[in-house]
Design a protein around this motif. Structure first.
Motif, short mmCIF file in Angstrom:
data_model
loop_
_atom_site.label_atom_id
_atom_site.label_comp_id
_atom_site.label_asym_id
_atom_site.label_seq_id
_atom_site.Cartn_x
_atom_site.Cartn_y
_atom_site.Cartn_z
N TYR A 94 -87.53 33.19 -57.02
CA TYR A 94 -86.34 33.78 -56.41
C TYR A 94 -85.96 35.02 -57.22
CZ TYR A 94 -86.03 29.10 -54.38
OH TYR A 94 -86.32 27.93 -53.73
N PRO A 95 -86.55 36.16 -56.92
CA PRO A 95 -86.23 37.37 -57.70
C PRO A 95 -84.72 37.65 -57.66
CG PRO A 95 -88.16 37.72 -56.35
CD PRO A 95 -87.56 36.42 -55.89
N VAL A 96 -84.19 38.02 -58.81
CA VAL A 96 -82.75 38.15 -58.97
C VAL A 96 -82.26 39.48 -58.41
CG1 VAL A 96 -80.90 38.19 -60.71
CG2 VAL A 96 -82.89 36.73 -61.05
N GLU A 97 -81.13 39.44 -57.71
CA GLU A 97 -80.53 40.69 -57.21
C GLU A 97 -79.61 41.26 -58.29
OE1 GLU A 97 -78.66 40.45 -53.42
OE2 GLU A 97 -80.33 39.39 -52.50
N ILE A 98 -79.75 42.54 -58.56
CA ILE A 98 -78.90 43.15 -59.58
C ILE A 98 -78.19 44.37 -58.99
CG2 ILE A 98 -78.78 44.00 -61.95
CD1 ILE A 98 -81.38 42.58 -62.52
N PRO A 99 -76.99 44.17 -58.45
CA PRO A 99 -76.27 45.28 -57.81
C PRO A 99 -75.99 46.40 -58.81
CG PRO A 99 -75.17 43.18 -57.40
CD PRO A 99 -76.22 42.93 -58.43
N GLY A 100 -76.12 47.63 -58.31
CA GLY A 100 -75.77 48.78 -59.12
C GLY A 100 -76.88 49.29 -60.03
N VAL A 101 -77.91 48.47 -60.26
CA VAL A 101 -79.02 48.92 -61.11
C VAL A 101 -80.13 49.43 -60.19
CG1 VAL A 101 -80.78 48.24 -62.79
CG2 VAL A 101 -78.47 47.30 -62.95
N SER A 102 -80.42 50.71 -60.31
CA SER A 102 -81.42 51.31 -59.41
C SER A 102 -82.80 50.69 -59.66
CB SER A 102 -81.45 52.82 -59.64
OG SER A 102 -82.76 53.29 -59.76
N ASN A 103 -83.44 50.32 -58.56
CA ASN A 103 -84.77 49.71 -58.66
C ASN A 103 -85.73 50.64 -59.39
OD1 ASN A 103 -86.49 47.54 -58.13
ND2 ASN A 103 -87.25 48.46 -56.24
N LEU A 104 -85.65 51.92 -59.06
CA LEU A 104 -86.57 52.89 -59.66
C LEU A 104 -86.35 52.97 -61.18
CD1 LEU A 104 -88.72 55.05 -58.84
CD2 LEU A 104 -86.89 56.71 -58.91
N GLU A 105 -85.10 53.03 -61.59
CA GLU A 105 -84.79 53.14 -63.01
C GLU A 105 -85.21 51.87 -63.75
OE1 GLU A 105 -84.14 55.58 -64.68
OE2 GLU A 105 -83.28 54.88 -66.56
N PHE A 106 -84.95 50.72 -63.12
CA PHE A 106 -85.37 49.44 -63.71
C PHE A 106 -86.89 49.42 -63.90
CE2 PHE A 106 -87.13 45.36 -61.96
CZ PHE A 106 -87.10 44.63 -63.14
N LEU A 107 -87.61 49.82 -62.87
CA LEU A 107 -89.08 49.80 -62.94
C LEU A 107 -89.57 50.75 -64.04
CD1 LEU A 107 -89.91 49.84 -59.11
CD2 LEU A 107 -90.18 47.91 -60.66
N ARG A 108 -88.89 51.90 -64.16
CA ARG A 108 -89.31 52.89 -65.17
C ARG A 108 -89.08 52.35 -66.60
NH1 ARG A 108 -87.72 57.32 -68.14
NH2 ARG A 108 -85.51 56.90 -67.80
N VAL A 109 -87.91 51.77 -66.82
CA VAL A 109 -87.61 51.25 -68.16
C VAL A 109 -88.60 50.13 -68.51
CG1 VAL A 109 -85.86 50.09 -69.58
CG2 VAL A 109 -85.17 51.89 -68.03
N ALA A 110 -88.84 49.24 -67.53
CA ALA A 110 -89.76 48.12 -67.77
C ALA A 110 -91.18 48.64 -68.03
CB ALA A 110 -89.75 47.19 -66.56
N THR A 111 -91.62 49.58 -67.22
CA THR A 111 -92.99 50.12 -67.37
C THR A 111 -93.14 50.80 -68.73
OG1 THR A 111 -93.09 50.45 -64.99
CG2 THR A 111 -94.71 51.65 -66.29
N ASN A 112 -92.14 51.54 -69.12
CA ASN A 112 -92.24 52.25 -70.41
C ASN A 112 -92.28 51.28 -71.59
OD1 ASN A 112 -92.61 54.87 -69.62
ND2 ASN A 112 -90.42 55.36 -69.56
#
Lengths: 261, 411
Positions: A94-112
């Protein structure tokens, strides 16, 4: 994907784990080598999801005994983020919904954070957008989902695609996919399964947690394990999954009872 | 010093005015101050407030000149893009006298101000509020604007206070029918400053008003902000309000849908740290059918701070088919922080759809784990989640991406 030079990646030995003083894992033993695909099946409440969360380091679970090693290192001493950085990926049921956190920014921080661990250069916003656009094709995902908040308002299928997109970006060594097939229609299941297949290589390993044979028609496992009451009680090849589909879990549980008698 | 002693002293310290309509407003304020009970914790409206801090509110002198260099503190105010009409309002000079107003924006003359002023406050039941009486008793001038059309620049009102002084500002905006207005009100406090702001907005038929309030305090600053909005039929009024960094802040938006058939959207965010006390006391009334309200008030309380929300909604019998939703979502970020929230619905009409609710929680463990399982360390995950929590509100500010995205780093 099995080959003679496979390395032992994940080694779980007599693992016991509890949540709120209730023991869920009662002695799990499992070895996973590079290039292998393992399927873990079992009834609801058999401990499958708990096993995946304990490997990923969920703080709500307490490991009471046993060991988990990844490439020889003691995984249990590491924080969840350290485990992710060294190449362990958990695809959430059940992937968690995180309102207000941009998916793109989240993916970038995680990837980096993963790239840093791999000794690769970190990507700025523009470089990352190029990479993510390329990886979107793995799961045939609409780029519009990048501009939205993480998983917010995504359908079940879109959430699962987003999980596999993360897998494609993080390039993990071992991926544990917890019921990635749940809530997916046949077309979405094929797309997600195709993504997993594209990302599986000789140097990576995958653990698929599932209830059903249908995912295993799309992703062929090398080993099928059955969990019951917090432990792996039977291991076989794909034929075991087919037998489970035909005979149900009761058949396994009756066998266990007979052995215990 | 108690209010009983310091209010008369404070009233005596207000310089006389030769402006007749200003004097009328002051008289009204003074007589209301005589009639009304001063804030005290036995009064339900002030029960949760730190009255001692409020007493300090009026213990400051009026400024001789506006000298607070807020532009150095927030360099964004030095740069005014072409699509923004910036109006700096202090309690001394009338900024409209030195500004060339663009097409569609007109300064109201004294007769017009006299005609319209106070009308909305009456309608909104704001007349019996102590902060309104304080503002009226200390009024020095009224900034009155009429706006008309659909190609207006975003109006940015800057209300900045000098250190160690008391500022009182009053604004009246008449939005003509079928007009689209983006309005940002930026309130900047400074060390030991006190600000009393009162704004009335008349939203004409079929008009759309998108109103942002960015209230940034700092250094023991105090703030009382009252807003009265009357909405005519088929109008849309949207308010996005941010409060951060005030030792004492009380925001009282009162909104009336005069004949229903209008849409109101209220979003609030209170970020309290240190010893801050931030509060929102909202009141919405539907005086006709088919009105809509969507209200979300968020708070994040850290350290030793206190965050308060009181949200009253009245749906009288005339307001059939009203649809109103109110939610108060609160994050408590330290063991010593305190949050009080009271959503309050009063429904007399029988054919309505109204919901309300309140949550107080810590950051969700599952959300933190999800981010950490992707290699993001706990500190960064915590920041990302908070940023997301705030951004859900502030991203709705007028001109957010062009002008206010810097708030992400500031908060």
């Amino acid at each position: 994907m099995l080959s003679q030079d496979s390395n032992l990646m994940l080694e779980i030995n007599d693992l016991h784990a509890s949540i709120e003083d209730k023991e869920i894992l009662t002695g799990v033993n499992l070895e996973v080598r590079s290039g292998e695909i393992h399927a873990v099946m079992g009834r609801n409440g058999s401990g499958k999801s708990t096993l995946s969360k304990v490997i990923a380091g969920h703080p709500a679970y307490v490991v009471t005994s046993g060991t988990v090693k990844f490439n020889g290192e003691n995984l249990l001493e590491m924080e969840p983020e350290e485990r992710a950085r060294i190449g362990i990926f958990l695809g959430f049921q059940y992937p968690v919904e995180i309102p207000g956190v941009s998916n793109l920014e989240f993916l970038r921080v995680a990837t980096n954070s993963r790239r840093k661990e791999l000794g690769k250069e970190e990507l700025d916003t523009f470089e990352f957008e190029e990479l993510v656009k390329e990886r979107l094709s793995v799961v045939q995902m609409n780029p519009a989902f990048l501009d939205r908040s993480v998983n917010e308002g995504f359908s079940g299928g879109e959430k699962k695609r987003n999980e596999i997109l993360q897998m494609a970006l993080l390039e993990p060594s071992i991926s544990i996919l917890d019921e990635t097939d749940s809530g997916l229609d046949i077309d979405a299941l094929r797309i997600v399964a195709s993504g997993v297949n594209q990302l599986s290589t000789r140097t990576t390993a995958t653990i698929l947690i599932t209830h059903y044979q249908r995912l295993l028609n799309e992703i062929t496992p090398d080993f099928v394990h059955v969990m019951a009451e917090g432990a792996i009680v039977k291991t076989g090849g794909q034929e075991l999954a087919i037998e489970l589909e035909n005979r149900g879990y009761e058949w396994i549980e009756e066998n266990i009872k007979k052995i215990n008698l | 010093m108690s209010f009983k002693d310091c209010v008369p002293q404070w009233l005596n310290s207000i310089k006389e005015t030769n402006n007749l309509y200003v004097e009328k407003i002051r008289q009204k304020g003074r007589s209301n101050l005589n009639l009304l009970d001063h804030p005290n914790t036995k009064n339900e409206n002030w029960r949760l407030s730190n009255i001692k801090r409020l007493e300090n509110f009026i213990n400051l002198p009026f400024p001789d000149q506006a000298k607070f260099d807020y532009q150095n503190k927030y360099p964004i105010f030095k740069n005014i893009p072409k699509n923004i009409l910036q109006i700096k309002i202090d309690s001394l000079d009338n900024p409209l006298e030195s500004l060339v107003l663009p097409e569609g924006v007109r300064a109201l003359n004294n007769e017009e101000i006299e005609c319209y002023l106070g009308h909305t406050i009456d309608r909104c039941n704001s007349n019996n509020l102590w902060p309104v009486a304080i503002n009226e008793a200390s009024t020095n001038q009224v900034i009155g604007l009429e706006v008309k059309g659909n190609n207006l620049p975003t109006i940015e009102l800057v209300l900045a206070a000098n250190a160690n002084t008391f500022h009182s500002t009053r604004v009246l905006i008449k939005v003509r029918e079928k007009t689209t207005l983006n309005l940002n009100e930026v309130i900047i406090g400074s060390s030991k400053s006190s600000q009393s702001n009162l704004m009335e907005i008349i939203v004409g038929e079929e008009a759309n008003v998108h109103h942002g309030i960015i209230a940034l305090g700092g250094g023991n600053a105090h703030l009382l902000t009252n807003l009265a909005v009357e909405q005519k039929e088929q109008s849309n009024y949207s308010l996005i309000a941010l409060q951060k960094g005030w030792l004492f802040s009380r925001f009282e938006p009162h909104i009336i849908q005069l004949r229903g058939n209008a849409k109101t959207n209220l979003k609030g965010l209170q970020i309290s740290t240190g010893d801050d006390e931030l509060s929102t006391h909202s009141y919405v009334r539907f005086d006709g059918p088919n009105g809509e309200l969507d209200q979300l008030n968020k708070a994040a309380a850290n350290d030793n701070s206190h965050s308060i929300f009181n949200g009253a909604i009245q749906v009288p019998k005339v307001a059939q088919k009203t649809q109103a939703a109110q939610l108060s979502r609160n994050l408590i970020l330290s063991k010593r922080a305190k949050i009080d929230t009271k959503p309050e619905l009063e429904i007399i009409a029988d054919d309505v759809r109204c919901t309300h609710g309140a949550t107080i929680s810590q950051l969700q463990e599952e959300e933190l784990f999800y981010l950490r399982s992707r290699g993001i360390n706990s500190k960064q995950a915590y920041s990302l989640l908070l940023e997301g929590y705030y951004k859900e509100i502030i991203s709705m500010l007028p001109l957010y991406s062009e002008r206010w995205s810097f708030l992400n780093n500031l908060l």
